[in-house]
Each structure stands twice: as C-alpha cells, then as structure tokens.
Design an enzyme around this catalytic site. Sequence first.
Site, short mmCIF file in Angstrom:
data_model
loop_
_atom_site.label_atom_id
_atom_site.label_comp_id
_atom_site.label_asym_id
_atom_site.label_seq_id
_atom_site.Cartn_x
_atom_site.Cartn_y
_atom_site.Cartn_z
N LEU A 6 1.05 -1.27 -0.16
CA LEU A 6 -0.05 -0.13 -0.05
C LEU A 6 0.82 1.23 -0.16
CD1 LEU A 6 -3.27 0.59 1.66
CD2 LEU A 6 -1.39 2.19 2.32
N ILE A 7 0.51 2.19 -1.17
CA ILE A 7 1.51 3.28 -1.01
C ILE A 7 0.53 4.53 -0.85
CG2 ILE A 7 3.17 4.55 -2.79
CD1 ILE A 7 3.06 1.99 -4.38
N GLY A 9 -0.18 8.80 -1.47
CA GLY A 9 0.29 9.91 -2.52
C GLY A 9 0.64 9.51 -3.78
N CYS A 10 -0.08 8.80 -4.31
CA CYS A 10 0.20 8.01 -5.94
C CYS A 10 -0.13 9.01 -7.17
CB CYS A 10 -0.32 6.53 -5.90
SG CYS A 10 0.40 5.60 -4.77
N SER A 11 -0.83 10.28 -6.72
CA SER A 11 -1.29 10.72 -8.07
C SER A 11 -0.23 11.51 -8.83
CB SER A 11 -2.50 11.86 -7.47
OG SER A 11 -1.88 12.72 -6.88
N SER A 12 1.07 11.60 -8.40
CA SER A 12 2.06 12.24 -9.03
C SER A 12 3.53 11.64 -8.45
CB SER A 12 1.99 13.78 -8.85
OG SER A 12 2.10 14.09 -7.42
N GLY A 13 4.50 12.39 -9.15
CA GLY A 13 5.90 12.15 -8.66
C GLY A 13 6.42 10.75 -8.35
N ILE A 14 6.99 10.65 -6.98
CA ILE A 14 7.81 9.46 -6.69
C ILE A 14 6.81 8.24 -6.31
CG2 ILE A 14 9.04 8.52 -4.92
CD1 ILE A 14 10.20 11.30 -4.56
N TYR A 153 9.80 22.65 6.82
CA TYR A 153 9.74 21.05 5.86
C TYR A 153 10.75 20.18 6.77
CZ TYR A 153 10.48 17.81 2.23
OH TYR A 153 10.76 16.68 1.44
P1 NAD Z 1 4.78 15.21 -5.34
O1 NAD Z 1 4.08 16.60 -5.03
O2 NAD Z 1 4.57 14.89 -6.92
O3 NAD Z 1 3.79 13.97 -4.49
C1 NAD Z 1 3.64 14.25 -3.37
C2 NAD Z 1 2.08 13.39 -3.35
O4 NAD Z 1 1.39 13.48 -2.01
C3 NAD Z 1 1.15 14.09 -4.12
O5 NAD Z 1 0.47 13.22 -4.97
C4 NAD Z 1 0.08 14.69 -3.20
O6 NAD Z 1 -1.19 14.82 -3.82
C5 NAD Z 1 0.19 13.77 -2.04
N1 NAD Z 1 -0.44 14.28 -0.84
C6 NAD Z 1 -0.16 15.45 -0.27
N2 NAD Z 1 -0.94 15.51 0.92
C7 NAD Z 1 -1.66 14.34 0.94
C8 NAD Z 1 -2.50 13.94 2.04
N3 NAD Z 1 -2.75 14.57 2.70
N4 NAD Z 1 -3.09 12.58 1.81
C9 NAD Z 1 -2.56 11.75 0.60
N5 NAD Z 1 -1.76 12.39 -0.22
C10 NAD Z 1 -1.11 13.39 0.00
O7 NAD Z 1 6.13 15.26 -4.91
P2 NAD Z 1 7.28 14.12 -4.81
O8 NAD Z 1 8.41 14.93 -5.18
O9 NAD Z 1 6.66 12.89 -5.28
O10 NAD Z 1 7.25 13.58 -3.03
C11 NAD Z 1 6.89 12.58 -2.70
C12 NAD Z 1 7.51 12.37 -1.23
O11 NAD Z 1 9.10 12.52 -1.55
C13 NAD Z 1 7.40 13.45 -0.29
O12 NAD Z 1 7.10 12.72 1.04
C14 NAD Z 1 8.65 14.44 -0.21
O13 NAD Z 1 8.88 15.00 0.98
C15 NAD Z 1 9.61 13.50 -0.45
N6 NAD Z 1 10.61 14.32 -1.19
C16 NAD Z 1 10.81 14.80 -2.41
C17 NAD Z 1 12.13 15.26 -2.65
C18 NAD Z 1 11.94 16.13 -4.11
O14 NAD Z 1 12.98 16.96 -4.29
N7 NAD Z 1 10.95 16.15 -4.86
C19 NAD Z 1 13.32 14.98 -2.23
C20 NAD Z 1 13.33 14.20 -0.93
C21 NAD Z 1 12.06 13.72 -0.62
#
Ligand code: NAD
Length: 313
Positions: A6-7, A9-14, A153
């Site tokens: 189970l993951i 925050g999957c709508s974008s990014g990591i 942060y």
């Molecule tokens: P992102 O904004 O693309 O992804 C973050 C996701 O979390 C989004 O899909 C967002 O909708 C979701 N989210 C936010 N609030 C939420 C909630 N209340 N419930 C459920 N989902 C929620 O950014 P990312 O870079 O993919 O971030 C993912 C993780 O990686 C974060 O924890 C971030 O702190 C960490 N991170 C990011 C970086 C970077 O440079 N991008 C570096 C180190 C760590």
Amino acid sequence: GQKVVLITGCSSGIGLRIAVLLAKDEKKRYHVIATMRDLKKKDKLVEAAGDAYGQTLMLLPLDVCSDESVKQCINSVKDRHIDILINNAGVGLLGPVESISMEDMKRVFETNFFGVVRMIKEVMPDMKKRRAGHIVVMSSVMGLQGVVFNDVYTASKFAMEGFCESMAVQLLKFNVHLSMIEPGPVHTEFETKMMEDVAKMEYPGADADTVRYFKDVYLPSSKDIFEAMGQTPEDIAKCTKKVIESSNPRFRNLTNSLYTPIVAMKYADETGGLSVNTFYNLLFNFGPLMHITMSILKCLTCSCLRRRTVSPN
Ligand code: NAD
C-alpha cells in the site's frame, strides 16, 4: 504468493512511479494498492500503469491527514493484510519563516509527520500480530541536515526520522522492518508546486534584506542544484524497490552519491560549525557566482565525503 503493497500519495511524482514499477514487476510479485486523496486525479497513474491497472494495481482513496479516511481505507483491504506500507505522501514549504502563517506550518506537520504516524498506527498492529511486514518512509536528505529557507519542511522530516528511529527498535522484536529513503533533489511536481507558491508569495512580515536573500540568492542557487544534481522519480522508485527486495533492508537509504557530502559534514564535525559555515559560505559568499558554487560542490563530492547510497541501477 503476492505481496500486498500500500502506497500513499500516488497521483504524481515518486509515489506514482513506485506504484507503476512494482505493479509492472515481471514476476508479478506485488499486488499494489495505490492510494491518493482524490481519485479524480487518477488519470496519469492509470495511463502509466497500462495493462497492470485492474490486474496487479488497484486504487483506493486515502487522505493521510484524516483519521476516518485512513481507517476506512485500511478496513477495505482484504483481511487488513498489508505486507509493505510505503509512506510517500508529503508536502513542501519554502520561504522566510516571518511570512509563513502558523496554520501553514501546522499543515506541513499534519501531512509529513502526523500523516506517517497515523498510517503506521493503523497498519502496525496487524503486522506485529503476523510477526511480518515492512514499513518504508519517504524521508529526505533534509531529514538529516537542515537547509536554509526550508526550515519547517526540514523540521517535519527530522520529526519523522526521530519517530522512526525510535519505532524501529521495538518493531524489530516483532520481525517488522522499517526503512527510510533519503533522496536529495528529485524532479517532480513538488519542486514545481513550491516554485509556483513562492512566486505567488508576498512575504508579509519579512524585511527587505531577508526577502532579497531568499529570492535573489537562495532560489537561483537552489534551481542550479536541482538542475545539476536532481534525480528522477524513476530513480527513487528503483531505489525503493531495491530496499523492499533486500533480505536485510537497511534503516537509512541515501539515494544520491553527489549529495552525501552534505550529510558527511555533519558527522565530520560534531560541533556543527562545519555545516553552518559551509552553508553560509555557499549561500552568501558564492551564491551569486554560481559557477564557483558548483565547482566547490564538485570538490565536496570527493570520495572521502561520499557515503554509502542505494543506487537506482
Ligand atoms: P509530489 O508533490 O509529486 O507528490 C506528493 C504526493 O503526495 C502528491 O501526489 C500529493 O497529492 C500527495 N499528498 C499530499 N498531501 C496528501 C494527503 N494529505 N493525503 C494523501 N496524499 C497527499 O512530490 P514528490 O517529490 O513525489 O514527493 C513524494 C515524497 O518525496 C514526499 O514525502 C517528499 O517530501 C519526498 N521528497 C521529495 C523530494 C523532491 O525533491 N521532490 C526530495 C526528497 C524527498
């Protein structure tokens, strides 16, 4: 059998990339439950998952800031059985502290810290009972080293690291593993969203010098560092897959060897002076001269300051 992952925050990014990579595993070893706050934002994930959607990947709504949403989501999982929980959801916050409302600061903690605590609290008892499970948390290099103008942060990630460092000990007694992934800069919407927020900001309460240091010195340096050292979300997904597939997963997992000197400085000088002075010099003495800054950063990445990382390859 298949492992249930189970993951959050999957709508974008990591999070999106981890969900897709695990769902497309050649040996189909994972049943991926990709969750997001708002299922209306599922299109990018569904498209990237292709055939895996409906097979090895399913979607559920989950807001890590809501007790109810978390409970409902976990209760709807068959037997509440989750083998691997990946806490990825997170938000950034950038700017002079004087101009950020307490409300906005609390929101960051509500997601990045209490969001993780809420998930672990809900999933951990079942893992303990089964004497099996793996909890993964998306931390950051900023969970280990403070960075100017990322004050709140950074604090939220430090809080989470402290929580996990404490939890890992008792979890081990129940054969439940806990791992943190600590990326440096990653090119995602996270970066874009923060830059957009920053452009909109008017910095009430901050003096002109502080605003100038932030806008004209910090922001351009930060952009250059992202460009020179940033990893892709795919890189972080590959590192995460390696960590969950390890027979003896490490607790801390830095992902970017170019970025580890920042952490090494902290351990090289226990008084903290080296970190503070290096960051000071980078920002205020070299910040406007980016080519010099970058060559200093390259020097810093000499092998003695390299730390072990989990590589994406
Ligand atoms: P992102 O904004 O693309 O992804 C973050 C996701 O979390 C989004 O899909 C967002 O909708 C979701 N989210 C936010 N609030 C939420 C909630 N209340 N419930 C459920 N989902 C929620 O950014 P990312 O870079 O993919 O971030 C993912 C993780 O990686 C974060 O924890 C971030 O702190 C960490 N991170 C990011 C970086 C970077 O440079 N991008 C570096 C180190 C760590």
